[in-house]
Design a protein around this motif. Structure first.
Motif, PDB file in Angstrom:
ATOM      1  N   ASP A   1     105.558 116.045  73.964  1.00 18.30           N
ATOM      2  CA  ASP A   1     106.873 115.410  73.857  1.00 18.30           C
ATOM      3  C   ASP A   1     106.833 114.152  72.991  1.00 18.30           C
ATOM      4  N   CYS A   2     105.646 113.573  72.786  1.00 14.96           N
ATOM      5  CA  CYS A   2     105.532 112.336  72.006  1.00 14.96           C
ATOM      6  C   CYS A   2     105.468 112.591  70.504  1.00 14.96           C
ATOM      7  N   THR A   3     105.145 113.811  70.098  1.00 20.55           N
ATOM      8  CA  THR A   3     104.989 114.101  68.672  1.00 20.55           C
ATOM      9  C   THR A   3     106.271 113.776  67.907  1.00 20.55           C
ATOM     10  N   GLY A   4     106.108 112.971  66.856  1.00 20.48           N
ATOM     11  CA  GLY A   4     107.238 112.600  66.008  1.00 20.48           C
ATOM     12  C   GLY A   4     108.054 111.423  66.510  1.00 20.48           C
ATOM     13  N   LYS A   5     107.637 110.818  67.618  1.00 20.76           N
ATOM     14  CA  LYS A   5     108.418 109.709  68.188  1.00 20.76           C
ATOM     15  C   LYS A   5     107.730 108.368  67.967  1.00 20.76           C
ATOM     16  N   ASP A   6     108.533 107.306  68.010  1.00 18.72           N
ATOM     17  CA  ASP A   6     108.061 105.944  67.769  1.00 18.72           C
ATOM     18  C   ASP A   6     107.248 105.465  68.967  1.00 18.72           C
ATOM     19  N   PRO A   7     105.992 105.057  68.773  1.00 15.57           N
ATOM     20  CA  PRO A   7     105.168 104.633  69.912  1.00 15.57           C
ATOM     21  C   PRO A   7     105.693 103.390  70.620  1.00 15.57           C
ATOM     22  N   GLU A   8     106.318 102.474  69.870  1.00 18.08           N
ATOM     23  CA  GLU A   8     106.836 101.255  70.490  1.00 18.08           C
ATOM     24  C   GLU A   8     108.047 101.568  71.351  1.00 18.08           C
ATOM     25  N   LYS A   9     108.957 102.379  70.836  1.00 14.88           N
ATOM     26  CA  LYS A   9     110.165 102.709  71.589  1.00 14.88           C
ATOM     27  C   LYS A   9     109.849 103.564  72.811  1.00 14.88           C
ATOM     28  N   MET A  10     108.796 104.345  72.752  1.00 12.66           N
ATOM     29  CA  MET A  10     108.414 105.216  73.874  1.00 12.66           C
ATOM     30  C   MET A  10     107.515 104.495  74.881  1.00 12.66           C
ATOM     31  N   GLY A  11     107.185 103.231  74.625  1.00 11.89           N
ATOM     32  CA  GLY A  11     106.358 102.466  75.561  1.00 11.89           C
ATOM     33  C   GLY A  11     104.879 102.773  75.476  1.00 11.89           C
ATOM     34  N   CYS A  12     104.443 103.438  74.398  1.00 10.89           N
ATOM     35  CA  CYS A  12     103.037 103.823  74.277  1.00 10.89           C
ATOM     36  C   CYS A  12     102.193 102.756  73.582  1.00 10.89           C
ATOM     37  N   GLY A  13     102.823 101.776  72.939  1.00  9.94           N
ATOM     38  CA  GLY A  13     102.091 100.743  72.224  1.00  9.94           C
ATOM     39  C   GLY A  13     101.705  99.585  73.122  1.00  9.94           C
ATOM     40  N   GLY A  14     101.415  98.449  72.506  1.00 10.11           N
ATOM     41  CA  GLY A  14     101.061  97.246  73.276  1.00 10.11           C
ATOM     42  C   GLY A  14      99.793  97.426  74.069  1.00 10.11           C
ATOM     43  N   THR A  15      99.839  97.016  75.339  1.00  4.16           N
ATOM     44  CA  THR A  15      98.656  97.089  76.193  1.00  4.16           C
ATOM     45  C   THR A  15      98.280  98.509  76.557  1.00  4.16           C
ATOM     46  N   GLU A  16      99.174  99.481  76.300  1.00  6.29           N
ATOM     47  CA  GLU A  16      98.871 100.878  76.605  1.00  6.29           C
ATOM     48  C   GLU A  16      97.966 101.509  75.548  1.00  6.29           C
ATOM     49  N   ALA A  17      97.790 100.863  74.389  1.00  9.79           N
ATOM     50  CA  ALA A  17      97.081 101.478  73.272  1.00  9.79           C
ATOM     51  C   ALA A  17      95.782 100.745  72.948  1.00  9.79           C
ATOM     52  N   ARG A  18      94.892 101.466  72.258  1.00 11.08           N
ATOM     53  CA  ARG A  18      93.643 100.882  71.749  1.00 11.08           C
ATOM     54  C   ARG A  18      93.312 101.534  70.415  1.00 11.08           C
ATOM     55  N   SER A  19      92.539 100.827  69.591  1.00  9.45           N
ATOM     56  CA  SER A  19      92.119 101.364  68.303  1.00  9.45           C
ATOM     57  C   SER A  19      90.848 102.174  68.497  1.00  9.45           C
ATOM     58  N   THR A  20      90.845 103.428  68.050  1.00  3.44           N
ATOM     59  CA  THR A  20      89.689 104.305  68.227  1.00  3.44           C
ATOM     60  C   THR A  20      88.927 104.533  66.928  1.00  3.44           C
ATOM     61  N   ALA A  21      89.517 104.185  65.794  1.00  6.31           N
ATOM     62  CA  ALA A  21      88.836 104.311  64.507  1.00  6.31           C
ATOM     63  C   ALA A  21      89.477 103.348  63.525  1.00  6.31           C
ATOM     64  N   THR A  22      88.674 102.706  62.679  1.00  8.32           N
ATOM     65  CA  THR A  22      89.195 101.747  61.704  1.00  8.32           C
ATOM     66  C   THR A  22      88.453 101.879  60.385  1.00  8.32           C
ATOM     67  N   VAL A  23      89.118 101.472  59.319  1.00 11.47           N
ATOM     68  CA  VAL A  23      88.501 101.390  58.000  1.00 11.47           C
ATOM     69  C   VAL A  23      89.302 100.377  57.191  1.00 11.47           C
ATOM     70  N   THR A  24      88.645  99.660  56.316  1.00  5.34           N
ATOM     71  CA  THR A  24      89.308  98.697  55.445  1.00  5.34           C
ATOM     72  C   THR A  24      89.332  99.238  54.031  1.00  5.34           C
ATOM     73  N   VAL A  25      90.497  99.328  53.437  1.00  7.89           N
ATOM     74  CA  VAL A  25      90.671  99.792  52.069  1.00  7.89           C
ATOM     75  C   VAL A  25      91.253  98.625  51.276  1.00  7.89           C
ATOM     76  N   GLY A  26      90.446  98.057  50.402  1.00  8.30           N
ATOM     77  CA  GLY A  26      90.857  96.819  49.752  1.00  8.30           C
ATOM     78  C   GLY A  26      90.893  95.720  50.793  1.00  8.30           C
ATOM     79  N   THR A  27      92.051  95.135  50.990  1.00 10.45           N
ATOM     80  CA  THR A  27      92.220  94.146  52.064  1.00 10.45           C
ATOM     81  C   THR A  27      93.028  94.708  53.223  1.00 10.45           C
ATOM     82  N   THR A  28      93.428  95.973  53.132  1.00 11.06           N
ATOM     83  CA  THR A  28      94.289  96.589  54.144  1.00 11.06           C
ATOM     84  C   THR A  28      93.457  97.223  55.250  1.00 11.06           C
TER      85      THR A  28
END
Length: 324
Positions: free
Chosen positions: A221-248
């Motif tokens: 049901d979450c596919t295609g929906k905004d994580p912030e509006k659905m309450g999935c962001g903030g303290t509910e979320a964590r970063s599982t993979a990262t990479v830096t491209v340039g400064t981004t």
């Protein structure tokens, strides 16, 4: 164009100083308001009000901001306590001023009748010096009752009351007969449903378990929906993979509660695009649109294992990169 608008002139100096400190922390961290909201668990709208001086943030938001920006929370909460006391003093002064203005308005309002010299205390609805429980003499607001006792007025009033009761009783009786007739027709008179009446469709049980308070979707049901509006962001979320491209900075964000992942970029520039993919799920994209924005995130994709999600960025310069 400056990033921040001028703080309201009527702010207490201590509140003004505290709001300025919050703005400096956000500026030095390089985070946008979107990123601050995501990392602290407080909404973007709330942070816009805090940083504009229109609302004093709660202590929890201040501590969360200190953690997100690597600031000493003790010093920041000490400044917040001073601002909070000043804010309360200002609210008290405002309430007293408003109350005084209302009293003055009532006293000077044109056309207000002078209070009567004598007033007979009585039940609710007492007006002037009439009988308690009545609205003035009979004929002004309807027939008066003697001594505030219903039915003790003039004979005409008692007769009208009896007629109203009779009409209401007959109307109720007619309604009951209609209901009984409809039920008899639908059941065929034997208490069973007629052959022509369609059977109600069975109610299917929800495929997903009850979600915690504030969470508005789960799994597919979450596919295609905004994580912030659905309450999935903030303290509910964590970063599982990262990479830096340039400064981004490119991240895969994952919410175990929602069973979904999305991609986010920070320290980005207008025109940069980010994408998240996971197995056969439809790819979701986002981009930095505003000239003052430095981050963006995608809608969500449903995943059981966050390792299956992959985030990729395409910078406005044409440079690309993905998480592993």
């Amino acid at each position: 164009m400056p990033r921040w608008k001028a703080l309201p002139e009527e702010l207490d100096p201590q509140v003004r100083e505290f709001a300025g400190q919050l703005r400096q922390l956000v500026d030095h961290s390089g985070l946008s308001v979107f990123a601050v909201a995501d990392r602290t668990g407080y909404s973007k709208t709330s942070w816009e009000r805090y940083l504009a001086g229109r609302l004093l943030p709660p202590r929890g938001a201040v501590v969360a901001l200190a953690e997100a920006t690597g600031t000493d929370p003790v010093r920041l909460t000490a400044l917040w306590e001073q601002a909070e006391r000043a804010w309360r003093r200002a609210e008290t002064r405002h309430d007293m001023t408003t109350q005084a203005a209302r009293i003055s308005e009532v006293r000077t309002a044109p056309g207000e009748p002078r209070p009567r010299a004598a007033r007979t205390p009585g039940a609710e609805g007492d007006v002037g010096t009439g009988t308690p429980g009545t609205f003035g003499p009979a004929g002004e607001f309807g027939p008066a009752t003697a001594g505030g006792v219903p039915g003790a007025g003039p004979p005409e009033a008692r007769g009208a009351q009896r007629r109203r009761r009779l009409v209401m009783f007959l109307a109720g009786l007619a309604g009951a007969l209609v209901v009984i007739g409809v039920a008899f027709f639908l059941t065929g008179g034997d208490g069973k449903k007629s052959a022509g009446a369609p059977a109600p469709a069975p109610t299917s049980a929800s495929a997903s378990p009850d979600l915690p308070a504030g969470i508005r979707c789960g799994g597919a049901d979450c596919t295609g929906k905004d994580p912030e509006k659905m309450g999935c962001g903030g303290t509910e979320a964590r970063s599982t993979a990262t990479v830096t491209v340039g400064t981004t900075l490119v991240e895969v964000r994952y919410s175990r509660t929602c069973g979904a992942a999305w991609a986010r970029i920070t320290r980005a520039a207008p025109g940069d695009r980010v994408e998240v993919s996971a197995g056969g799920a439809p790819r979701q994209t986002g981009s930095v649109a505003g000239a003052a924005d430095t981050d963006a995130y995608t809608p969500m994709v449903s995943v059981k294992d966050p390792a299956a999600a992959k985030a990729c960025v395409t910078l406005a310069s044409g440079r690309k990169g993905c998480t592993k």
